[in-house]
Design a protein around this motif. Sequence first.
Motif, PDB file in Angstrom:
ATOM      1  N   ARG A  83       0.834  -1.213   0.000  1.00 60.49           N
ATOM      2  CA  ARG A  83       0.000   0.000   0.000  1.00 60.49           C
ATOM      3  C   ARG A  83       0.867   1.261   0.000  1.00 60.49           C
ATOM      4  N   ASP A  84       1.943   1.248   0.776  1.00 61.12           N
ATOM      5  CA  ASP A  84       2.841   2.404   0.840  1.00 61.12           C
ATOM      6  C   ASP A  84       3.503   2.653  -0.523  1.00 61.12           C
ATOM      7  N   ILE A  85       3.913   1.562  -1.169  1.00 61.43           N
ATOM      8  CA  ILE A  85       4.551   1.681  -2.485  1.00 61.43           C
ATOM      9  C   ILE A  85       3.556   2.222  -3.504  1.00 61.43           C
ATOM     10  N   ASN A  86       2.332   1.691  -3.466  1.00 62.17           N
ATOM     11  CA  ASN A  86       1.307   2.162  -4.396  1.00 62.17           C
ATOM     12  C   ASN A  86       0.971   3.631  -4.162  1.00 62.17           C
ATOM     13  N   SER A  87       0.980   4.038  -2.897  1.00 59.76           N
ATOM     14  CA  SER A  87       0.724   5.447  -2.572  1.00 59.76           C
ATOM     15  C   SER A  87       1.830   6.338  -3.151  1.00 59.76           C
ATOM     16  N   GLU A  88       3.055   5.858  -3.062  1.00 63.42           N
ATOM     17  CA  GLU A  88       4.192   6.604  -3.631  1.00 63.42           C
ATOM     18  C   GLU A  88       4.086   6.694  -5.144  1.00 63.42           C
ATOM     19  N   LEU A  89       3.648   5.613  -5.770  1.00 66.08           N
ATOM     20  CA  LEU A  89       3.487   5.608  -7.228  1.00 66.08           C
ATOM     21  C   LEU A  89       2.398   6.588  -7.669  1.00 66.08           C
ATOM     22  N   ARG A  90       1.312   6.658  -6.904  1.00 66.88           N
ATOM     23  CA  ARG A  90       0.246   7.607  -7.234  1.00 66.88           C
ATOM     24  C   ARG A  90       0.749   9.052  -7.127  1.00 66.88           C
ATOM     25  N   GLU A  91       1.533   9.302  -6.112  1.00 65.47           N
ATOM     26  CA  GLU A  91       2.079  10.647  -5.922  1.00 65.47           C
ATOM     27  C   GLU A  91       3.007  11.031  -7.074  1.00 65.47           C
ATOM     28  N   LEU A  92       3.837  10.083  -7.486  1.00 60.77           N
ATOM     29  CA  LEU A  92       4.756  10.344  -8.601  1.00 60.77           C
ATOM     30  C   LEU A  92       3.989  10.563  -9.908  1.00 60.77           C
ATOM     31  N   LYS A  93       2.906   9.816 -10.071  1.00 61.57           N
ATOM     32  CA  LYS A  93       2.081   9.993 -11.268  1.00 61.57           C
ATOM     33  C   LYS A  93       1.473  11.389 -11.295  1.00 61.57           C
ATOM     34  N   SER A  94       1.037  11.895 -10.134  1.00 57.82           N
ATOM     35  CA  SER A  94       0.466  13.244 -10.075  1.00 57.82           C
ATOM     36  C   SER A  94       1.543  14.302 -10.341  1.00 57.82           C
ATOM     37  N   GLU A  95       2.768  14.041  -9.895  1.00 59.72           N
ATOM     38  CA  GLU A  95       3.886  14.957 -10.166  1.00 59.72           C
ATOM     39  C   GLU A  95       4.169  15.028 -11.664  1.00 59.72           C
ATOM     40  N   MET A  96       4.106  13.879 -12.316  1.00 59.20           N
ATOM     41  CA  MET A  96       4.330  13.851 -13.762  1.00 59.20           C
ATOM     42  C   MET A  96       3.246  14.644 -14.478  1.00 59.20           C
ATOM     43  N   GLY A  97       1.991  14.475 -14.041  1.00 63.97           N
ATOM     44  CA  GLY A  97       0.893  15.234 -14.645  1.00 63.97           C
ATOM     45  C   GLY A  97       1.076  16.730 -14.449  1.00 63.97           C
ATOM     46  N   LEU A  98       1.588  17.113 -13.286  1.00 62.55           N
ATOM     47  CA  LEU A  98       1.819  18.530 -13.003  1.00 62.55           C
ATOM     48  C   LEU A  98       2.901  19.092 -13.918  1.00 62.55           C
ATOM     49  N   VAL A  99       3.968  18.336 -14.129  1.00 67.11           N
ATOM     50  CA  VAL A  99       5.047  18.779 -15.021  1.00 67.11           C
ATOM     51  C   VAL A  99       4.526  18.962 -16.437  1.00 67.11           C
ATOM     52  N   GLU A 100       3.782  17.981 -16.919  1.00 71.57           N
ATOM     53  CA  GLU A 100       3.267  18.043 -18.287  1.00 71.57           C
ATOM     54  C   GLU A 100       2.310  19.216 -18.474  1.00 71.57           C
ATOM     55  N   SER A 101       1.463  19.478 -17.476  1.00 69.26           N
ATOM     56  CA  SER A 101       0.516  20.587 -17.595  1.00 69.26           C
ATOM     57  C   SER A 101       1.209  21.936 -17.424  1.00 69.26           C
ATOM     58  N   SER A 102       2.280  21.971 -16.633  1.00 72.09           N
ATOM     59  CA  SER A 102       2.996  23.229 -16.400  1.00 72.09           C
ATOM     60  C   SER A 102       3.692  23.724 -17.662  1.00 72.09           C
ATOM     61  N   PHE A 103       4.269  22.791 -18.413  1.00 72.58           N
ATOM     62  CA  PHE A 103       5.000  23.183 -19.615  1.00 72.58           C
ATOM     63  C   PHE A 103       4.102  23.313 -20.833  1.00 72.58           C
ATOM     64  N   GLY A 104       2.932  22.682 -20.803  1.00 75.74           N
ATOM     65  CA  GLY A 104       1.973  22.828 -21.895  1.00 75.74           C
ATOM     66  C   GLY A 104       2.575  22.493 -23.251  1.00 75.74           C
ATOM     67  N   LYS A 105       2.549  23.491 -24.155  1.00 76.30           N
ATOM     68  CA  LYS A 105       3.078  23.291 -25.507  1.00 76.30           C
ATOM     69  C   LYS A 105       4.589  23.124 -25.518  1.00 76.30           C
ATOM     70  N   SER A 106       5.226  23.469 -24.404  1.00 83.23           N
ATOM     71  CA  SER A 106       6.694  23.330 -24.310  1.00 83.23           C
ATOM     72  C   SER A 106       7.073  22.007 -23.655  1.00 83.23           C
ATOM     73  N   ALA A 107       6.186  21.029 -23.730  1.00 81.93           N
ATOM     74  CA  ALA A 107       6.419  19.737 -23.081  1.00 81.93           C
ATOM     75  C   ALA A 107       7.634  19.017 -23.644  1.00 81.93           C
ATOM     76  N   LYS A 108       8.057  19.416 -24.848  1.00 80.31           N
ATOM     77  CA  LYS A 108       9.231  18.806 -25.471  1.00 80.31           C
ATOM     78  C   LYS A 108      10.478  19.678 -25.299  1.00 80.31           C
ATOM     79  N   SER A 109      10.373  20.706 -24.473  1.00 76.18           N
ATOM     80  CA  SER A 109      11.527  21.571 -24.241  1.00 76.18           C
ATOM     81  C   SER A 109      12.551  20.835 -23.384  1.00 76.18           C
ATOM     82  N   GLU A 110      13.777  21.356 -23.357  1.00 78.32           N
ATOM     83  CA  GLU A 110      14.837  20.697 -22.599  1.00 78.32           C
ATOM     84  C   GLU A 110      14.518  20.656 -21.106  1.00 78.32           C
ATOM     85  N   ASP A 111      13.989  21.747 -20.578  1.00 77.63           N
ATOM     86  CA  ASP A 111      13.648  21.798 -19.154  1.00 77.63           C
ATOM     87  C   ASP A 111      12.561  20.784 -18.812  1.00 77.63           C
TER      88      ASP A 111
END
Length: 202
Positions: free
Chosen positions: A22-50
């Motif tokens: 359960r702890d591992i799955n909770s960590e995976l969910r958190e990481l998945k939300s972080e990835m979604g945040l990164v992708e939404s933050s960069f928007g059209k620049s999702a392929k930028s170096e940063d």
Amino acid sequence: MAYDIGPRIGITGEQTFRKSIRDINSELRELKSEMGLVESSFGKSAKSEDALTEKSKILNKQIETQKKLVKEQSDMLEKCADKYGEADSRTTNWQNTVNISKTRLNELNKQLQENETELKKYNSAWNTAQEKLDAASDKISKAGDALSGVGQKLTLGVTTPILALGTAVTTAFIGFEDGMAKVNTIANVSAALKGTGVPMIA
């Protein structure tokens, strides 16, 4: 995506194991939300170096966490098979759970590989630009050295002779003035002696 803890099998330590899952799955969910945040933050620049750099960081964390999940599930699969046999439905259910987790791990590794490939393109482009800049800097440096050499040659070939000519003219002019002064002196003396009977200065 759903995070499966796996079927209950009634073995010693199962409760501790399920908490770990359960702890591992909770960590995976958190990481998945972080990835979604990164992708939404960069928007059209999702392929930028940063953006690619941030995604690589999260993907590496996801892969390490997924490996822990696979290990925990594989350990439980082994215990289940030892207790009930490989043909038992509980064992096959655990095998399916492990297979799903391994498939997810393969997907994450593939995503990381693709992400790193895109990053290498940026690095390659940067290195090429840096090489061109270095080459241009070297050419400018060589051009500067060449101009400096021309300046030195001009100094030796033109300026020095001009200075020498100026010195010669000045010396000649001084000599001319001295000569004229002597002539004037002789003329003045001759004029003074005229009519006195004293011999004239020749």
